[in-house]
Write a protein that holds these residues in place. Structure first.
Motif, PDB file in Angstrom:
ATOM      1  N   GLU A   1     -24.607  -5.184  81.743  1.00  0.00           N
ATOM      2  CA  GLU A   1     -24.939  -4.651  80.606  1.00  0.00           C
ATOM      3  C   GLU A   1     -26.621  -3.683  80.722  1.00  0.00           C
ATOM      4  N   SER A   2     -26.750  -3.047  80.413  1.00  0.00           N
ATOM      5  CA  SER A   2     -27.668  -2.070  80.673  1.00  0.00           C
ATOM      6  C   SER A   2     -28.707  -1.490  79.240  1.00  0.00           C
ATOM      7  N   ASN A   3     -30.399  -1.762  79.628  1.00  0.00           N
ATOM      8  CA  ASN A   3     -30.807  -1.343  78.575  1.00  0.00           C
ATOM      9  C   ASN A   3     -31.825   0.210  78.576  1.00  0.00           C
ATOM     10  N   THR A   4     -30.687   0.942  79.328  1.00  0.00           N
ATOM     11  CA  THR A   4     -31.072   2.330  79.343  1.00  0.00           C
ATOM     12  C   THR A   4     -29.168   2.861  79.351  1.00  0.00           C
ATOM     13  N   PHE A   5     -29.355   4.383  78.671  1.00  0.00           N
ATOM     14  CA  PHE A   5     -28.344   4.847  78.600  1.00  0.00           C
ATOM     15  C   PHE A   5     -27.324   5.634  79.658  1.00  0.00           C
ATOM     16  N   ARG A   6     -28.193   5.302  80.496  1.00  0.00           N
ATOM     17  CA  ARG A   6     -27.183   6.050  82.076  1.00  0.00           C
ATOM     18  C   ARG A   6     -27.314   5.003  83.088  1.00  0.00           C
TER      19      ARG A   6
ATOM     20  N   ASN B   1     -30.507   4.560  85.851  1.00  0.00           N
ATOM     21  CA  ASN B   1     -31.469   4.756  85.088  1.00  0.00           C
ATOM     22  C   ASN B   1     -31.562   3.297  85.118  1.00  0.00           C
ATOM     23  N   GLY B   2     -31.688   2.235  85.878  1.00  0.00           N
ATOM     24  CA  GLY B   2     -32.238   1.195  85.615  1.00  0.00           C
ATOM     25  C   GLY B   2     -31.529   0.729  84.311  1.00  0.00           C
ATOM     26  N   GLY B   3     -32.358  -0.626  84.488  1.00  0.00           N
ATOM     27  CA  GLY B   3     -32.129  -1.523  82.968  1.00  0.00           C
ATOM     28  C   GLY B   3     -31.140  -2.364  83.191  1.00  0.00           C
ATOM     29  N   LEU B   4     -30.564  -2.503  84.612  1.00  0.00           N
ATOM     30  CA  LEU B   4     -29.013  -3.142  84.394  1.00  0.00           C
ATOM     31  C   LEU B   4     -29.125  -4.996  84.449  1.00  0.00           C
ATOM     32  N   ILE B   5     -28.144  -5.568  83.749  1.00  0.00           N
ATOM     33  CA  ILE B   5     -27.929  -7.229  83.769  1.00  0.00           C
ATOM     34  C   ILE B   5     -25.829  -7.651  83.893  1.00  0.00           C
TER      35      ILE B   5
ATOM     36  N   LYS C   1     -32.476  -3.391  88.894  1.00  0.00           N
ATOM     37  CA  LYS C   1     -33.240  -1.699  89.157  1.00  0.00           C
ATOM     38  C   LYS C   1     -32.804  -0.536  89.188  1.00  0.00           C
ATOM     39  N   ASP C   2     -31.504  -0.867  89.942  1.00  0.00           N
ATOM     40  CA  ASP C   2     -30.405   0.771  89.345  1.00  0.00           C
ATOM     41  C   ASP C   2     -28.797  -0.035  89.713  1.00  0.00           C
ATOM     42  N   SER C   3     -28.162   0.792  89.852  1.00  0.00           N
ATOM     43  CA  SER C   3     -26.652   0.775  89.907  1.00  0.00           C
ATOM     44  C   SER C   3     -26.666   1.243  91.363  1.00  0.00           C
ATOM     45  N   LYS C   4     -27.212   0.834  92.730  1.00  0.00           N
ATOM     46  CA  LYS C   4     -27.346   0.763  94.020  1.00  0.00           C
ATOM     47  C   LYS C   4     -27.410  -0.730  94.429  1.00  0.00           C
ATOM     48  N   GLU C   5     -28.798  -1.151  93.206  1.00  0.00           N
ATOM     49  CA  GLU C   5     -28.961  -2.651  93.905  1.00  0.00           C
ATOM     50  C   GLU C   5     -27.761  -2.999  93.568  1.00  0.00           C
ATOM     51  N   LEU C   6     -26.927  -3.374  92.121  1.00  0.00           N
ATOM     52  CA  LEU C   6     -26.257  -3.768  91.657  1.00  0.00           C
ATOM     53  C   LEU C   6     -24.566  -3.932  92.397  1.00  0.00           C
ATOM     54  N   TYR C   7     -24.582  -2.517  93.215  1.00  0.00           N
ATOM     55  CA  TYR C   7     -23.858  -2.229  93.996  1.00  0.00           C
ATOM     56  C   TYR C   7     -23.920  -2.835  95.656  1.00  0.00           C
ATOM     57  N   GLU C   8     -25.238  -3.171  95.949  1.00  0.00           N
ATOM     58  CA  GLU C   8     -25.401  -4.154  97.358  1.00  0.00           C
ATOM     59  C   GLU C   8     -25.027  -5.729  97.022  1.00  0.00           C
ATOM     60  N   TYR C   9     -25.360  -5.680  95.704  1.00  0.00           N
ATOM     61  CA  TYR C   9     -24.927  -7.500  95.381  1.00  0.00           C
ATOM     62  C   TYR C   9     -24.124  -7.573  95.419  1.00  0.00           C
TER      63      TYR C   9
END
Length: 211
Positions: free
Chosen positions: A102-107, A110-114, A121-129
């Motif tokens: 889920e996301s705290n931001t519209f896009r 732009n971060g806020g991913l849980i 902090k962003d899609s790159k960090e989630l992708y790397e996970y």
């Protein structure tokens, strides 16, 4: 025709019959072994799919299990099937009703991913996970497909959970992701540096991280 000659012919025929019988027995044994191996593999792959489904459903899937699963998929079905299953697992995790992203931001960029209660902090960090979690590799070697999945997740939460179960997932959706990755890889082609001035060559290489 003498009796000895008839006996020789009979013995020769018997030997031929025994050879054919032995060959037929050997071929039957090989066929039975191949059939048992195929059935064993079929049952094993069915179990692996059920195991993956159950593990994703309850949130207990771990990296070692993913690695074993993908290794067996590659051995049984090849590289393209591995890509399809890889993307499928990631998608099912991201779209899970209970712990999905889920996301705290519209896009999402732009971060806020849980995901599973952890913040990214962003899609790159989630992708790397996910690359780390998915046996520490990405068969498409690009974040492009992952960002496309995220976009789909937030634009229509019902689309991917349904799509991943259809045959078109293998024949259309994943090949489209591969096309997007290929387009992204070829979108910026370097000019022939030998045809440029030193100043322009330096500028381009600096832009691309060459210096």
């Amino acid at each position: 025709m003498s009796g000895n000659f008839k006996l020789e012919i009979a013995n020769h025929q018997k030997m031929i019959d025994e050879l054919f019988a032995e060959q037929a027995k050997k071929q039957q044994a090989e066929a039975d072994q191949a059939r048992l191996k195929a059935e064993s593999n079929h049952q094993t792959m069915l179990f692996l799919e059920r195991f993956m489904d159950a593990s994703i459903r309850v949130g207990s899937l771990n990296s070692s299990q993913v690695e074993l699963y993908l290794t067996q998929i590659r051995k049984a079905y090849g590289d393209q099937a591995t890509i399809c299953k890889y993307v499928s697992v990631v998608t099912r995790l991201l779209t899970h009703d209970f712990y999905g992203v889920e996301s705290n931001t519209f896009r999402p960029g732009n971060g806020g991913l849980i995901f599973k209660g952890e913040s990214y902090k962003d899609s790159k960090e989630l992708y790397e996970y996910f690359v780390s979690f998915m046996a520490d590799f990405d068969p498409l070697d690009s974040q492009v497909w992952f960002d496309h999945i995220l976009t789909q997740v937030f634009s229509d939460p019902t689309f991917l959970p349904a799509e991943v179960k259809r045959e078109e997932w293998r024949t259309r959706f994943v090949p489209k992701l591969q096309e997007l990755v290929e387009e992204a890889n070829n979108s910026v082609s370097l000019p022939d540096l030998d045809s440029l001035t030193t100043e322009d060559s330096f500028l381009i290489q600096s832009l691309m991280g060459g210096f």
